[in-house]
Structures are given as structure tokens and as C-alpha cells.
Design a protein around this motif. Structure first.
Motif, PDB file in Angstrom:
ATOM      1  N   SER A 285       0.817  -1.214   0.000  1.00  0.00           N
ATOM      2  CA  SER A 285       0.000   0.000   0.000  1.00  0.00           C
ATOM      3  C   SER A 285       0.848   1.260   0.000  1.00  0.00           C
ATOM      4  N   GLY A 286       2.165   1.103   0.027  1.00  0.00           N
ATOM      5  CA  GLY A 286       3.055   2.250   0.160  1.00  0.00           C
ATOM      6  C   GLY A 286       3.468   2.466   1.604  1.00  0.00           C
ATOM      7  N   ARG A 287       2.627   2.036   2.544  1.00  0.00           N
ATOM      8  CA  ARG A 287       2.936   2.122   3.977  1.00  0.00           C
ATOM      9  C   ARG A 287       3.142   0.739   4.582  1.00  0.00           C
ATOM     10  N   ILE A 288       2.392  -0.242   4.061  1.00  0.00           N
ATOM     11  CA  ILE A 288       2.455  -1.601   4.591  1.00  0.00           C
ATOM     12  C   ILE A 288       2.743  -2.555   3.450  1.00  0.00           C
ATOM     13  N   PHE A 289       3.726  -3.427   3.678  1.00  0.00           N
ATOM     14  CA  PHE A 289       4.101  -4.430   2.690  1.00  0.00           C
ATOM     15  C   PHE A 289       3.884  -5.800   3.318  1.00  0.00           C
ATOM     16  N   SER A 290       3.146  -6.656   2.633  1.00  0.00           N
ATOM     17  CA  SER A 290       2.939  -8.006   3.164  1.00  0.00           C
ATOM     18  C   SER A 290       3.247  -9.027   2.082  1.00  0.00           C
ATOM     19  N   LEU A 291       3.751 -10.160   2.537  1.00  0.00           N
ATOM     20  CA  LEU A 291       4.156 -11.230   1.640  1.00  0.00           C
ATOM     21  C   LEU A 291       3.652 -12.544   2.219  1.00  0.00           C
ATOM     22  N   SER A 292       2.851 -13.271   1.469  1.00  0.00           N
ATOM     23  CA  SER A 292       2.394 -14.589   1.919  1.00  0.00           C
ATOM     24  C   SER A 292       2.727 -15.606   0.834  1.00  0.00           C
ATOM     25  N   MET A 293       3.049 -16.831   1.271  1.00  0.00           N
ATOM     26  CA  MET A 293       3.478 -17.851   0.311  1.00  0.00           C
ATOM     27  C   MET A 293       2.749 -19.167   0.579  1.00  0.00           C
ATOM     28  N   LYS A 294       2.569 -19.905  -0.481  1.00  0.00           N
ATOM     29  CA  LYS A 294       2.001 -21.247  -0.349  1.00  0.00           C
ATOM     30  C   LYS A 294       2.617 -22.125  -1.427  1.00  0.00           C
ATOM     31  N   ALA A 295       2.239 -23.375  -1.457  1.00  0.00           N
ATOM     32  CA  ALA A 295       2.752 -24.396  -2.364  1.00  0.00           C
ATOM     33  C   ALA A 295       3.894 -25.177  -1.718  1.00  0.00           C
ATOM     34  N   LYS A 296       4.451 -26.098  -2.456  1.00  0.00           N
ATOM     35  CA  LYS A 296       5.352 -27.117  -1.940  1.00  0.00           C
ATOM     36  C   LYS A 296       6.509 -26.570  -1.120  1.00  0.00           C
ATOM     37  N   ASN A 297       7.240 -25.588  -1.637  1.00  0.00           N
ATOM     38  CA  ASN A 297       8.447 -25.091  -0.963  1.00  0.00           C
ATOM     39  C   ASN A 297       8.204 -23.820  -0.134  1.00  0.00           C
ATOM     40  N   ALA A 298       6.953 -23.461   0.082  1.00  0.00           N
ATOM     41  CA  ALA A 298       6.659 -22.194   0.763  1.00  0.00           C
ATOM     42  C   ALA A 298       7.274 -22.138   2.153  1.00  0.00           C
ATOM     43  N   ALA A 299       7.093 -23.170   2.949  1.00  0.00           N
ATOM     44  CA  ALA A 299       7.593 -23.153   4.332  1.00  0.00           C
ATOM     45  C   ALA A 299       9.116 -23.106   4.354  1.00  0.00           C
ATOM     46  N   ARG A 300       9.742 -23.923   3.506  1.00  0.00           N
ATOM     47  CA  ARG A 300      11.213 -23.961   3.509  1.00  0.00           C
ATOM     48  C   ARG A 300      11.799 -22.663   2.974  1.00  0.00           C
ATOM     49  N   PHE A 301      11.175 -22.116   1.920  1.00  0.00           N
ATOM     50  CA  PHE A 301      11.684 -20.856   1.373  1.00  0.00           C
ATOM     51  C   PHE A 301      11.451 -19.715   2.369  1.00  0.00           C
ATOM     52  N   GLY A 302      10.304 -19.739   3.038  1.00  0.00           N
ATOM     53  CA  GLY A 302      10.046 -18.720   4.065  1.00  0.00           C
ATOM     54  C   GLY A 302      11.058 -18.787   5.185  1.00  0.00           C
ATOM     55  N   ASP A 303      11.428 -20.002   5.596  1.00  0.00           N
ATOM     56  CA  ASP A 303      12.447 -20.153   6.636  1.00  0.00           C
ATOM     57  C   ASP A 303      13.792 -19.638   6.140  1.00  0.00           C
ATOM     58  N   PHE A 304      14.104 -19.908   4.874  1.00  0.00           N
ATOM     59  CA  PHE A 304      15.349 -19.404   4.291  1.00  0.00           C
ATOM     60  C   PHE A 304      15.386 -17.875   4.317  1.00  0.00           C
ATOM     61  N   LEU A 305      14.275 -17.252   3.935  1.00  0.00           N
ATOM     62  CA  LEU A 305      14.221 -15.789   3.957  1.00  0.00           C
ATOM     63  C   LEU A 305      14.412 -15.258   5.375  1.00  0.00           C
ATOM     64  N   SER A 306      13.765 -15.873   6.335  1.00  0.00           N
ATOM     65  CA  SER A 306      13.871 -15.419   7.727  1.00  0.00           C
ATOM     66  C   SER A 306      15.303 -15.479   8.214  1.00  0.00           C
ATOM     67  N   ARG A 307      16.018 -16.554   7.868  1.00  0.00           N
ATOM     68  CA  ARG A 307      17.396 -16.724   8.328  1.00  0.00           C
ATOM     69  C   ARG A 307      18.357 -15.766   7.636  1.00  0.00           C
ATOM     70  N   ASN A 308      17.958 -15.237   6.474  1.00  0.00           N
ATOM     71  CA  ASN A 308      18.877 -14.400   5.697  1.00  0.00           C
ATOM     72  C   ASN A 308      18.437 -12.938   5.623  1.00  0.00           C
ATOM     73  N   LEU A 309      17.497 -12.529   6.484  1.00  0.00           N
ATOM     74  CA  LEU A 309      17.012 -11.159   6.425  1.00  0.00           C
ATOM     75  C   LEU A 309      18.114 -10.137   6.671  1.00  0.00           C
ATOM     76  N   ASP A 310      19.025 -10.406   7.629  1.00  0.00           N
ATOM     77  CA  ASP A 310      20.107  -9.459   7.909  1.00  0.00           C
ATOM     78  C   ASP A 310      20.954  -9.211   6.665  1.00  0.00           C
ATOM     79  N   ALA A 311      21.333 -10.299   5.999  1.00  0.00           N
ATOM     80  CA  ALA A 311      22.172 -10.159   4.806  1.00  0.00           C
ATOM     81  C   ALA A 311      21.405  -9.482   3.672  1.00  0.00           C
ATOM     82  N   LEU A 312      20.145  -9.829   3.503  1.00  0.00           N
ATOM     83  CA  LEU A 312      19.341  -9.227   2.442  1.00  0.00           C
ATOM     84  C   LEU A 312      19.119  -7.742   2.700  1.00  0.00           C
ATOM     85  N   TYR A 313      18.899  -7.395   3.977  1.00  0.00           N
ATOM     86  CA  TYR A 313      18.698  -5.982   4.289  1.00  0.00           C
ATOM     87  C   TYR A 313      19.984  -5.190   4.075  1.00  0.00           C
TER      88      TYR A 313
END
Length: 324
Positions: A285-313
Motif C-alpha cells: 500500500s506504500g505504507r504496509i508491505f505483506s508477503l504470503s506464500m504457499k505451495a510445496k516449498n513455501a515453508a522452507r523458502f520462508g524459513d530461508f528468507l527469515s534466516r537471511n534477512l540481515d544479509a538481504l537488508y
């Protein structure tokens, strides 16, 4: 490339009091100061290594930018009594007057100057030749660190700087505030006329969001006469600043509900890799950004993103800084 697009906008907005970086700086994002302690140290640097001189306070004029609505309140009375008992602990900063020889202009320390005037004492000061831009940054930073300016006093200070032609980078530096906060300050001072704000006063107990709500009510053309009728009433003027704010707010907010601007519709997008093992739904919305995932690798990819947020930021900040 897909990862970069997927993560675009993940950085959250900082709060009202969040400040970063140090001065001197380049770019709006770098013009914020890391903490109130750092802000105070920055202001102190204007005094370091300089001789402290005692002046007759009548030789010193006010700053060309006002920063307070109330000249006499409980805080000022406490300051006067403290200086009466202990003397002036910290010098003020002045600069030579631009047009009058032998006179000076206060950069910061306005209340200490007025306390010395009231007590009939000389004021301790450091004299420094600085330009107007440095003057307003030093004044704003010292006040942000020590003077407990209210939201609306800071907003009026920001408005005066913009009216004088200073760009947002100077305003960010002077108030140690982020872009979102300055935008709200400007919006409030655009919707509520300056004389109405002065009639309300500094309102020390009223924060940013309540002022935004009031501005949305007071800014309606249909409320103009009602607002002026209220603030000109003798009973209204006899109230404290906080009470004046609340009285005006209550009179205008007939719904009794908090007033909010209508949020823009969120931009929606979808992303999925070639193997289609993840489906990401993105709302921004310009103020709030949300990301939701589903399908086979959603949980594993979400965990990967969580573990790498510092590096990505860190990568995000590096790319942002390259654009300064």
C-alpha cells in the motif's frame, strides 16, 4: 533478479523517535542522527574548543526561526530557579549579528538567555561565525536533544524552515526525524492555520497521531467558522493547552471515533519461480508491505528468507546508498 523484486519494500517504516547516521551526511536517509545522546554530542561540538564569554543579554537578539509556542511555563520556571541557585552550567551559542556591529544572534540556548534576562545576570556564551543553514541545523539538533519540544512545536519549526526555502535534507538534519514524520508535520501545518495552532498552544500531552486526526477535522472548509468560533471563546482561552486541544477535537469529532485518512488501495502482485514450487502473493500500500506464500516449498523458502534477512537488508542498504 527475481529475489530482488520479491523482497522490494520489505523494510519497515521507522517510528517517530528513530534516528540514524551522523552529521555531516549526504542524502535524506543519512541526515538522521543515531540517538538523542549522539544528537546532544553533535550540538556540543559547536561549543568544543571555543572560549566562553559573558555578555549582557540585551546585546543578543532572538534566532530568526522561532521554535517554541510557550515562552513561560513550568519547565521555564524550573530553569530560572536552577540558574538562580546553581548558576548557568552550559553556555549558549551565539553568532555575530549579520547587520549590526556589536550585537549577536542566539543560535541555541534561548531559554537560558531569557532566564539570564529575568535574573538580571550576564549570560555565558560561545561566539561562532556560522551561516544560516548551519544555524538552523544546530538550533534544531540542540532543541531535539535537550529542549523537549512538543510535536506541534517541532512541526511549526519544520514549516518555518520550509517557508524560508530550506530543503528537506536540512529539515531532516535539524529535527532528527525521518521522511514519514516530516511529511506528517507538514500535512498538519498545511491543514490547520498557524493562528489556530497558536491559539491551541504547545499541547505537551498531545502526540503526532492526535494532531493528524485534528488536522483532518479542522482542515475541512465546512468547519472553518466553527473552529474560529471555538478558539475565540473566552472559556476556551482559559483552558490549558492540552485542554484546548481536547475541547476543539471533541467539538469537531461528532462521530466520537478516531479520524483516519483513507488508506490507498494496496497494489497486488504474484510471483512464482519456474518450477512453480512457491507461489508468493504480495500486497504493497506504500505504507504496509505483506508477503504470503504457499505451495510445496513455501515453508522452507520462508524459513530461508527469515534466516537471511540481515544479509538481504544489508544488500538493500548497499544498493540504496549507491543511488545517493
Amino acid at each position: 533478479m527475481a529475489r530482488k523484486n520479491l523482497l522490494e519494500g520489505l523494510a519497515a517504516l521507522t517510528d517517530d523517535n528513530t534516528v540514524t547516521a551522523s552529521y555531516p551526511m549526504r542524502g535524506a536517509g543519512k541526515s538522521l542522527v543515531r540517538s538523542l545522546d549522539e544528537l546532544a554530542r553533535q550540538a556540543d561540538r559547536f561549543l568544543e574548543g571555543e572560549a566562553v564569554v559573558e555578555f549582557d543579554p540585551e546585546l543578543i537578539d532572538d534566532s530568526f526561526v522561532q521554535d517554541r509556542l510557550a515562552r513561560d511555563n513550568d519547565d521555564f520556571r524550573e530553569l530560572v530557579e536552577a540558574i538562580r541557585e546553581r548558576g548557568q552550567d552550559t553556555p549558549i551559542l551565539v553568532r555575530p549579528h549579520a547587520t549590526e556591529a556589536g550585537r549577536y544572534q542566539v543560535v541555541f540556548g534561548h531559554r537560558r538567555l531569557r532566564a539570564a534576562q529575568e535574573l538580571g545576570r550576564k549570560v555565558k556564551a560561545v561566539v561562532k561565525s556560522i551561516d544560516d543553514r548551519t544555524h538552523v541545523i544546530a538550533q534544531g539538533q540542540e532543541n531535539s536533544a535537550r529542549a523537549n519540544l512538543t510535536f506541534i512545536e517541532r512541526a511549526l519549526f519544520a514549516r518555518r524552515l520550509e517557508d524560508l526555502g530550506y530543503d528537506r535534507e536540512v529539515i531532516f538534519s535539524a529535527l532528527a526525524a525521518n521522511a514519514a514524520t516530516i511529511s506528517k508535520m507538514m500535512a498538519v501545518t498545511e491543514r490547520i492555520p498557524a493562528d489556530i495552532i497558536r491559539a491551541i498552544g504547545e499541547a505537551p500531552g498531545i502526540g503526532r497521531e492526535r494532531w493528524v486526526e485534528l488536522s483532518l477535522l479542522a482542515g475541512k472548509t465546512s468547519n472553518n467558522e466553527k473552529v474560529r468560533g471555538i478558539v475565540n471563546d473566552a472559556d476556551f482561552q482559559a483552558l490549558s493547552a492540552d485542554e484546548r486541544f481536547l475541547a476543539l477535537y471533541a467539538a469537531l469529532n461528532t462521530s466520537t471515533r478516531p479520524v483516519r485518512k483513507t488508506e490507498p488501495a494496496s497494489a497486488k502482485a504474484r510471483w512464482e519461480p519456474q518450477d512453480k514450487s512457491v507461489l508468493a502473493e504480495i500486497k504493497n500500500s506504500g505504507r504496509i508491505f505483506s508477503l504470503s506464500m504457499k505451495a510445496k516449498n513455501a515453508a522452507r523458502f520462508g524459513d530461508f528468507l527469515s534466516r537471511n534477512l540481515d544479509a538481504l537488508y544489508a544488500q538493500f542498504l548497499d544498493e540504496e546508498n549507491k543511488g545517493d
